[in-house]
Design a protein around this motif. Structure first.
Motif, PDB file in Angstrom:
ATOM      1  N   THR A   1       0.832  -1.199   0.000  1.00  0.00           N
ATOM      2  CA  THR A   1       0.000   0.000   0.000  1.00  0.00           C
ATOM      3  C   THR A   1       0.867   1.251   0.000  1.00  0.00           C
ATOM      4  O   THR A   1       0.389   2.333  -0.313  1.00  0.00           O
ATOM      5  N   SER A   2       2.141   1.121   0.323  1.00  0.00           N
ATOM      6  CA  SER A   2       3.072   2.251   0.318  1.00  0.00           C
ATOM      7  C   SER A   2       4.050   2.080  -0.843  1.00  0.00           C
ATOM      8  O   SER A   2       4.204   0.996  -1.379  1.00  0.00           O
ATOM      9  N   SER A   3       4.719   3.157  -1.195  1.00  0.00           N
ATOM     10  CA  SER A   3       5.685   3.079  -2.293  1.00  0.00           C
ATOM     11  C   SER A   3       7.129   3.068  -1.798  1.00  0.00           C
ATOM     12  O   SER A   3       8.056   3.135  -2.595  1.00  0.00           O
ATOM     13  N   GLU A   4       7.320   2.935  -0.514  1.00  0.00           N
ATOM     14  CA  GLU A   4       8.644   3.060   0.099  1.00  0.00           C
ATOM     15  C   GLU A   4       9.685   2.069  -0.418  1.00  0.00           C
ATOM     16  O   GLU A   4      10.840   2.420  -0.605  1.00  0.00           O
ATOM     17  N   HIS A   5       9.305   0.827  -0.641  1.00  0.00           N
ATOM     18  CA  HIS A   5      10.275  -0.211  -1.010  1.00  0.00           C
ATOM     19  C   HIS A   5      10.130  -0.712  -2.442  1.00  0.00           C
ATOM     20  O   HIS A   5      10.670  -1.778  -2.780  1.00  0.00           O
ATOM     21  N   ILE A   6       9.420   0.007  -3.301  1.00  0.00           N
ATOM     22  CA  ILE A   6       9.130  -0.460  -4.659  1.00  0.00           C
ATOM     23  C   ILE A   6      10.421  -0.861  -5.386  1.00  0.00           C
ATOM     24  O   ILE A   6      11.404  -0.133  -5.396  1.00  0.00           O
ATOM     25  N   GLY A   7      10.377  -2.061  -5.986  1.00  0.00           N
ATOM     26  CA  GLY A   7      11.512  -2.578  -6.734  1.00  0.00           C
ATOM     27  C   GLY A   7      12.538  -3.329  -5.906  1.00  0.00           C
ATOM     28  O   GLY A   7      13.500  -3.869  -6.452  1.00  0.00           O
ATOM     29  N   SER A   8      12.328  -3.399  -4.602  1.00  0.00           N
ATOM     30  CA  SER A   8      13.263  -4.093  -3.704  1.00  0.00           C
ATOM     31  C   SER A   8      12.939  -5.578  -3.614  1.00  0.00           C
ATOM     32  O   SER A   8      11.827  -6.010  -3.926  1.00  0.00           O
ATOM     33  N   ASP A   9      13.909  -6.335  -3.137  1.00  0.00           N
ATOM     34  CA  ASP A   9      13.670  -7.731  -2.783  1.00  0.00           C
ATOM     35  C   ASP A   9      12.957  -7.770  -1.438  1.00  0.00           C
ATOM     36  O   ASP A   9      13.011  -6.794  -0.674  1.00  0.00           O
ATOM     37  N   PRO A  10      12.323  -8.888  -1.099  1.00  0.00           N
ATOM     38  CA  PRO A  10      11.758  -9.023   0.236  1.00  0.00           C
ATOM     39  C   PRO A  10      12.847  -8.894   1.309  1.00  0.00           C
ATOM     40  O   PRO A  10      14.033  -9.088   1.037  1.00  0.00           O
ATOM     41  N   ASP A  11      12.432  -8.576   2.518  1.00  0.00           N
ATOM     42  CA  ASP A  11      13.342  -8.506   3.653  1.00  0.00           C
ATOM     43  C   ASP A  11      14.117  -9.824   3.736  1.00  0.00           C
ATOM     44  O   ASP A  11      13.518 -10.894   3.561  1.00  0.00           O
ATOM     45  N   PRO A  12      15.418  -9.786   3.989  1.00  0.00           N
ATOM     46  CA  PRO A  12      16.202 -11.028   4.061  1.00  0.00           C
ATOM     47  C   PRO A  12      15.656 -12.031   5.085  1.00  0.00           C
ATOM     48  O   PRO A  12      15.748 -13.236   4.871  1.00  0.00           O
TER      49      PRO A  12
ATOM     50  N   ALA B   1      12.465 -12.467   5.762  1.00  0.00           N
ATOM     51  CA  ALA B   1      11.308 -13.096   5.111  1.00  0.00           C
ATOM     52  C   ALA B   1      11.780 -14.145   4.110  1.00  0.00           C
ATOM     53  O   ALA B   1      11.252 -15.262   4.067  1.00  0.00           O
ATOM     54  N   SER B   2      12.794 -13.786   3.319  1.00  0.00           N
ATOM     55  CA  SER B   2      13.346 -14.734   2.342  1.00  0.00           C
ATOM     56  C   SER B   2      13.914 -15.973   3.025  1.00  0.00           C
ATOM     57  O   SER B   2      13.718 -17.099   2.559  1.00  0.00           O
ATOM     58  N   ALA B   3      14.601 -15.778   4.154  1.00  0.00           N
ATOM     59  CA  ALA B   3      15.172 -16.907   4.894  1.00  0.00           C
ATOM     60  C   ALA B   3      14.068 -17.803   5.452  1.00  0.00           C
ATOM     61  O   ALA B   3      14.178 -19.032   5.414  1.00  0.00           O
ATOM     62  N   CYS B   4      12.992 -17.210   5.926  1.00  0.00           N
ATOM     63  CA  CYS B   4      11.857 -17.981   6.456  1.00  0.00           C
ATOM     64  C   CYS B   4      11.240 -18.842   5.358  1.00  0.00           C
ATOM     65  O   CYS B   4      11.001 -20.034   5.547  1.00  0.00           O
ATOM     66  N   ILE B   5      11.010 -18.236   4.209  1.00  0.00           N
ATOM     67  CA  ILE B   5      10.426 -18.959   3.077  1.00  0.00           C
ATOM     68  C   ILE B   5      11.332 -20.123   2.673  1.00  0.00           C
ATOM     69  O   ILE B   5      10.872 -21.251   2.474  1.00  0.00           O
ATOM     70  N   LYS B   6      12.620 -19.848   2.578  1.00  0.00           N
ATOM     71  CA  LYS B   6      13.599 -20.864   2.179  1.00  0.00           C
ATOM     72  C   LYS B   6      13.672 -22.002   3.194  1.00  0.00           C
ATOM     73  O   LYS B   6      13.783 -23.169   2.818  1.00  0.00           O
ATOM     74  N   ARG B   7      13.587 -21.676   4.498  1.00  0.00           N
ATOM     75  CA  ARG B   7      13.615 -22.715   5.552  1.00  0.00           C
ATOM     76  C   ARG B   7      12.492 -23.733   5.372  1.00  0.00           C
ATOM     77  O   ARG B   7      12.600 -24.874   5.788  1.00  0.00           O
ATOM     78  N   HIS B   8      11.408 -23.289   4.763  1.00  0.00           N
ATOM     79  CA  HIS B   8      10.255 -24.170   4.560  1.00  0.00           C
ATOM     80  C   HIS B   8      10.270 -24.820   3.182  1.00  0.00           C
ATOM     81  O   HIS B   8       9.267 -25.396   2.743  1.00  0.00           O
ATOM     82  N   GLY B   9      11.412 -24.740   2.512  1.00  0.00           N
ATOM     83  CA  GLY B   9      11.577 -25.442   1.241  1.00  0.00           C
ATOM     84  C   GLY B   9      10.859 -24.811   0.067  1.00  0.00           C
ATOM     85  O   GLY B   9      10.587 -25.483  -0.930  1.00  0.00           O
ATOM     86  N   ILE B  10      10.575 -23.528   0.168  1.00  0.00           N
ATOM     87  CA  ILE B  10       9.849 -22.843  -0.894  1.00  0.00           C
ATOM     88  C   ILE B  10      10.823 -21.991  -1.706  1.00  0.00           C
ATOM     89  O   ILE B  10      11.573 -21.197  -1.139  1.00  0.00           O
ATOM     90  N   VAL B  11      10.796 -22.175  -3.010  1.00  0.00           N
ATOM     91  CA  VAL B  11      11.594 -21.356  -3.911  1.00  0.00           C
ATOM     92  C   VAL B  11      10.730 -20.170  -4.317  1.00  0.00           C
ATOM     93  O   VAL B  11       9.602 -20.348  -4.799  1.00  0.00           O
ATOM     94  N   TYR B  12      11.246 -18.958  -4.132  1.00  0.00           N
ATOM     95  CA  TYR B  12      10.428 -17.766  -4.343  1.00  0.00           C
ATOM     96  C   TYR B  12      11.300 -16.583  -4.733  1.00  0.00           C
ATOM     97  O   TYR B  12      12.338 -16.342  -4.127  1.00  0.00           O
ATOM     98  N   LYS B  13      10.869 -15.874  -5.757  1.00  0.00           N
ATOM     99  CA  LYS B  13      11.527 -14.631  -6.163  1.00  0.00           C
ATOM    100  C   LYS B  13      10.448 -13.572  -6.347  1.00  0.00           C
ATOM    101  O   LYS B  13       9.359 -13.865  -6.865  1.00  0.00           O
ATOM    102  N   HIS B  14      10.766 -12.357  -5.920  1.00  0.00           N
ATOM    103  CA  HIS B  14       9.772 -11.288  -6.001  1.00  0.00           C
ATOM    104  C   HIS B  14      10.469  -9.932  -5.912  1.00  0.00           C
ATOM    105  O   HIS B  14      11.456  -9.788  -5.207  1.00  0.00           O
ATOM    106  N   LYS B  15       9.948  -8.975  -6.627  1.00  0.00           N
ATOM    107  CA  LYS B  15      10.332  -7.570  -6.493  1.00  0.00           C
ATOM    108  C   LYS B  15       9.092  -6.827  -6.017  1.00  0.00           C
ATOM    109  O   LYS B  15       7.999  -7.002  -6.580  1.00  0.00           O
ATOM    110  N   THR B  16       9.262  -6.005  -5.011  1.00  0.00           N
ATOM    111  CA  THR B  16       8.110  -5.315  -4.435  1.00  0.00           C
ATOM    112  C   THR B  16       7.468  -4.377  -5.451  1.00  0.00           C
ATOM    113  O   THR B  16       8.129  -3.832  -6.331  1.00  0.00           O
ATOM    114  N   ARG B  17       6.154  -4.247  -5.298  1.00  0.00           N
ATOM    115  CA  ARG B  17       5.400  -3.346  -6.163  1.00  0.00           C
ATOM    116  C   ARG B  17       4.243  -2.757  -5.375  1.00  0.00           C
ATOM    117  O   ARG B  17       3.881  -3.254  -4.317  1.00  0.00           O
ATOM    118  N   ARG B  18       3.685  -1.712  -5.913  1.00  0.00           N
ATOM    119  CA  ARG B  18       2.573  -1.040  -5.249  1.00  0.00           C
ATOM    120  C   ARG B  18       1.236  -1.519  -5.817  1.00  0.00           C
ATOM    121  O   ARG B  18       1.122  -1.828  -7.002  1.00  0.00           O
TER     122      ARG B  18
END
Length: 154
Positions: free
Chosen positions: A44-55, A57-74
């Motif tokens: 809902t904010s534009s503060e992090h547009i184009g960034s990767d998820p917080d490291p 968050a990425s580590a949590c997703i990876k710990r659960h065996g999920i492959v995920y790539k994303h760039k933030t958007r509004r």
């Protein structure tokens, strides 16, 4: 039948909504529902547009065996027409999602946690936490809510 879409939304699209998106992608793959559902996430904010998820968050997703790539958007007006469901993570997100909704939007708007089987409707923002515990809690709430949602909407 056309694919139905779910959009996960939080303030910055770097913690909760990417985790929820990754969980949804993983669960529909496990259930063999990839031909019926698609998912994305936004801010809902534009503060992090184009960034990767917080490291964390990425580590949590990876710990659960999920492959995920994303760039933030509004969140955009087109999202309300493209997606069938738009889910906020907390009441502030929900208020912002509803406030900017266009008149011609078709999406059903609510909290992802409304589907949590134990009524844990609010998914706390772990960005401010000093450890990974909040990210794990976000993952667990998203997983329970996504499974309950899909059980109701198959």
């Amino acid at each position: 039948m056309a694919k139905r879409g779910v959009l996960m939304v939080c303030l910055g699209n770097i913690c909760r909504s990417p985790i929820a998106e990754a969980v949804f992608q993983h669960v529909i793959k496990e259930r063999g529902l990839e031909d019926k559902w698609f998912v994305d996430s936004a801010a809902t904010s534009s503060e992090h547009i184009g960034s990767d998820p917080d490291p964390r968050a990425s580590a949590c997703i990876k710990r659960h065996g999920i492959v995920y790539k994303h760039k933030t958007r509004r969140l955009t007006a087109d999202d309300y027409r493209k997606f069938d469901f738009i889910f906020g993570m907390d009441k502030s997100n929900l208020s912002n999602i509803k406030r900017i909704a266009p008149a011609d939007g078709k999406a059903e708007i609510g909290l992802l946690g409304d589907y949590h089987p134990k009524g844990k409707t609010i998914i706390h923002d772990p960005w401010y936490d000093s450890d990974d515990k909040g990210f794990e809690e976000c993952y667990e709430k998203a997983l329970a809510s996504v499974n309950a949602f899909l059980d109701q909407h198959q």
